[in-house]
Enzyme design. Structure first.
Site, PDB file in Angstrom:
ATOM      1  CG  ASP A 163     -20.491   8.248 122.448  1.00  0.00           C
ATOM      2  OD1 ASP A 163     -21.570   8.407 123.046  1.00  0.00           O
ATOM      3  OD2 ASP A 163     -20.391   8.086 121.221  1.00  0.00           O
ATOM      4  N   GLY A 184     -10.566  -1.186 139.004  1.00  0.00           N
ATOM      5  CA  GLY A 184      -9.328  -0.591 139.516  1.00  0.00           C
ATOM      6  C   GLY A 184      -8.713   0.489 138.649  1.00  0.00           C
ATOM      7  CG  ASN A 185      -6.065   1.576 135.126  1.00  0.00           C
ATOM      8  OD1 ASN A 185      -6.587   2.491 134.497  1.00  0.00           O
ATOM      9  ND2 ASN A 185      -4.801   1.253 134.988  1.00  0.00           N
ATOM     10  CE  LYS A 237     -11.845   5.232 113.369  1.00  0.00           C
ATOM     11  NZ  LYS A 237     -11.015   4.054 113.364  1.00  0.00           N
ATOM     12  CG  ASP A 238      -9.910   4.339 118.924  1.00  0.00           C
ATOM     13  OD1 ASP A 238     -10.298   3.361 119.538  1.00  0.00           O
ATOM     14  OD2 ASP A 238      -9.520   4.311 117.740  1.00  0.00           O
ATOM     15  CG  ASP A 239     -14.324   9.568 119.053  1.00  0.00           C
ATOM     16  OD1 ASP A 239     -13.882   9.515 117.900  1.00  0.00           O
ATOM     17  OD2 ASP A 239     -15.496   9.285 119.338  1.00  0.00           O
ATOM     18  CD  GLN A 292       3.585  30.509 126.012  1.00  0.00           C
ATOM     19  OE1 GLN A 292       2.855  30.439 125.039  1.00  0.00           O
ATOM     20  NE2 GLN A 292       4.687  31.235 125.984  1.00  0.00           N
ATOM     21  CE1 TYR A 329     -16.096   2.150 114.656  1.00  0.00           C
ATOM     22  CE2 TYR A 329     -18.457   1.878 114.894  1.00  0.00           C
ATOM     23  CZ  TYR A 329     -17.361   2.692 114.744  1.00  0.00           C
ATOM     24  OH  TYR A 329     -17.526   4.051 114.688  1.00  0.00           O
ATOM     25  CG  HIS A 373     -22.620   8.138 116.463  1.00  0.00           C
ATOM     26  ND1 HIS A 373     -22.269   7.427 117.587  1.00  0.00           N
ATOM     27  CD2 HIS A 373     -23.127   7.230 115.600  1.00  0.00           C
ATOM     28  CE1 HIS A 373     -22.541   6.146 117.412  1.00  0.00           C
ATOM     29  NE2 HIS A 373     -23.066   5.990 116.215  1.00  0.00           N
TER      30      HIS A 373
HETATM   31  P1  13P Z   1     -18.478   7.732 117.629  1.00  0.00           P
HETATM   32  O1  13P Z   1     -17.278   6.828 117.731  1.00  0.00           O
HETATM   33  O2  13P Z   1     -18.133   9.168 117.809  1.00  0.00           O
HETATM   34  O3  13P Z   1     -19.573   7.273 118.542  1.00  0.00           O
HETATM   35  O4  13P Z   1     -19.027   7.627 116.122  1.00  0.00           O
HETATM   36  C1  13P Z   1     -19.398   6.393 115.630  1.00  0.00           C
HETATM   37  C2  13P Z   1     -19.941   6.368 114.239  1.00  0.00           C
HETATM   38  O5  13P Z   1     -20.254   5.311 113.764  1.00  0.00           O
HETATM   39  C3  13P Z   1     -20.069   7.599 113.454  1.00  0.00           C
HETATM   40  O6  13P Z   1     -20.631   7.342 112.183  1.00  0.00           O
HETATM   41  P1  13P Z   2       4.686  37.836 125.296  1.00  0.00           P
HETATM   42  O1  13P Z   2       5.837  38.718 125.028  1.00  0.00           O
HETATM   43  O2  13P Z   2       3.327  38.466 124.950  1.00  0.00           O
HETATM   44  O3  13P Z   2       4.711  37.192 126.648  1.00  0.00           O
HETATM   45  O4  13P Z   2       4.799  36.590 124.238  1.00  0.00           O
HETATM   46  C1  13P Z   2       5.929  35.763 124.240  1.00  0.00           C
HETATM   47  C2  13P Z   2       5.703  34.549 123.424  1.00  0.00           C
HETATM   48  O5  13P Z   2       6.289  33.534 123.677  1.00  0.00           O
HETATM   49  C3  13P Z   2       4.791  34.602 122.259  1.00  0.00           C
HETATM   50  O6  13P Z   2       4.855  33.419 121.534  1.00  0.00           O
HETATM   51 MG    MG Z   3     -21.204   7.835 119.453  1.00  0.00          MG
HETATM   52 MG    MG Z   4     -17.411  10.150 119.515  1.00  0.00          MG
END
Ligand code: 13P
Ligand code: 13P
Ligand code: MG
Ligand code: MG
Length: 366
Positions: A11, A102-103, A233-235, A243, A230, A18
């Site tokens: 976000d 890095g991450n 939210k983690d969303d 399949q 705060y 929000h």
């Molecule tokens: P978000 O975590 O989606 O930004 O929402 C925050 C919030 O305070 C909603 O009321």
């Molecule tokens: P189909 O026979 O349409 O491929 O569907 C199989 C199936 O797993 C439905 O949940």
């Molecule tokens: Mg937000």
């Molecule tokens: Mg959000």
């Protein structure tokens, strides 16, 4: 061919509170990815759920790849600039660190990734939820992978007869990842005992016990553990392969008709029912109700088909109507009891100071 699907979500600013990112902000993120990913990613799809933007991309760099994560981080920075220029609310909300290191895990944005050898046909689902936290997926994943009341394939299909391995994370442990692996069906009651506590124990991944392949990856970040306070939210987001040795799409969608009560809603501090909605849905009543979208794709040699909106079907209209009634009902009790989260989960620091002040006024009667 081995492919990685990475979804990174944040976000970085929203219209009217929000509610939803602006068109310009979405375009800024999309253009950044398009213009800076040559030779790095194969394909990409950008979507929004409530006020969160998700960058879903396919590539061959594996999970936790620094260049992929940096691409997303920089795209969200580009989006933040636009959000600031438009005066959007919460510009840069989920970018909790000053510079990329890095991450992207632990820096605010949520990440769900999977690397696998592509099957000849490779359908998968991408879930994104807003105004809730990662424990929101606990019940649907329990029912979709371990309960024949929803997953008829556990009875009907030999390719799922050995069950699934759940990897569950203790998200209250913040020094490192603390995880446990439990097998369904043998350890079903242990899995249930953990998953009932959705604020602490969160499904991180699920693997088939028939072929060892990964079926599920969930983002498990908790923003308040990163920021210490705060910030939103983690969303959570989630990838689910379907399949074959995995549940059918409809078996995974089935438990979302419950509208189970989750943490989140207004100010991340309440309990509300989780409503399956169409892609690009907004947020409304009481900054909620908590919502979840599901986008289906197939992928071949890393190339995505067009998306299909899995909750855009007449069946879900009556589910949404029922869940709206649940949301209205719990809102009627306002801040009392189960309607507001327990003290330990209250995201807004203000109430902690308030309660400490009141505490000092208490007197013990002799
Ligand atoms: P978000 O975590 O989606 O930004 O929402 C925050 C919030 O305070 C909603 O009321
Ligand atoms: P189909 O026979 O349409 O491929 O569907 C199989 C199936 O797993 C439905 O949940
Ligand atoms: Mg937000
Ligand atoms: Mg959000």
């Amino acid at each position: 061919m081995k492919v990685t699907i990475s979804v990174i979500k944040a976000d970085v600013g929203s219209l009217a509170g929000h509610v939803k990112p602006s068109q310009k902000l979405m375009e800024a993120v999309e253009n950044y990815v398009k213009n800076n990913s040559k030779g790095l990613i194969i394909d990409c799809n950008i979507s929004s759920t409530g006020d969160d933007i998700a960058i879903l991309c396919t590539h061959q760099q594996g999970t936790l790849n620094e260049r992929i994560h940096k691409l997303a981080w920089d795209a969200f920075l580009a989006g933040t600039d636009v959000a600031k220029s438009q005066g959007l609310y919460g510009a840069g909300q989920d970018l909790l660190k000053d510079s990329f290191s890095g991450n992207i895990k632990g820096m605010g944005p949520a990440v769900a990734e999977m690397e696998f050898e592509e099957r000849p046909n490779e359908p998968f689902l991408f879930f994104a939820a807003d105004k809730t936290d990662p424990g929101a997926y606990n019940l649907p994943l329990y029912l979709g992978f371990a309960d024949p009341m929803h997953n008829s394939g556990l009875i009907l299909s030999p390719s799922m007869n050995k069950g699934f391995k759940y990897t569950i994370m203790d998200v209250n442990y913040i020094e490192a990842d603390r995880v446990v692996e439990l097998n369904s069906p043998e350890e079903l009651y242990d899995i249930a005992a953990l998953l009932r506590d959705q604020e602490r124990f969160v499904v991180e991944s699920i693997h088939s016990r028939n072929n060892g392949e990964q079926a599920v990856s969930v983002s498990t970040t908790r923003l308040h553990n990163i920021a210490g306070k705060y910030t939103g939210k983690d969303d959570p987001i989630m990838l689910v392969r379907v399949q074959g040795a995995f549940p059918a799409t409809g078996e995974i969608l089935s438990p979302f008709n419950i509208g189970q009560f989750v943490a989140g809603f207004m100010r991340g501090s309440h309990t509300g029912p989780l409503m399956p909605v169409k892609r690009f849905s907004t947020i409304s009543f009481f900054d909620g109700p908590p919502i979840v979208t599901c986008t289906g794709f197939c992928v071949h040699e890393g190339i995505l088909t067009e998306p299909v909106d899995c909750f855009d079907h007449p069946y879900w209209d009556q589910v949404r109507a029922k869940i709206s009634e649940k949301a209205t009902d719990i809102r009627r009790q306002g801040f009392i009891g189960a309607a507001m989260l327990p003290f330990s989960e209250l995201e807004y620091g203000g109430i902690v100071d308030k309660l400490n002040k009141i505490d000092n006024k208490f007197k013990i009667r002799k």
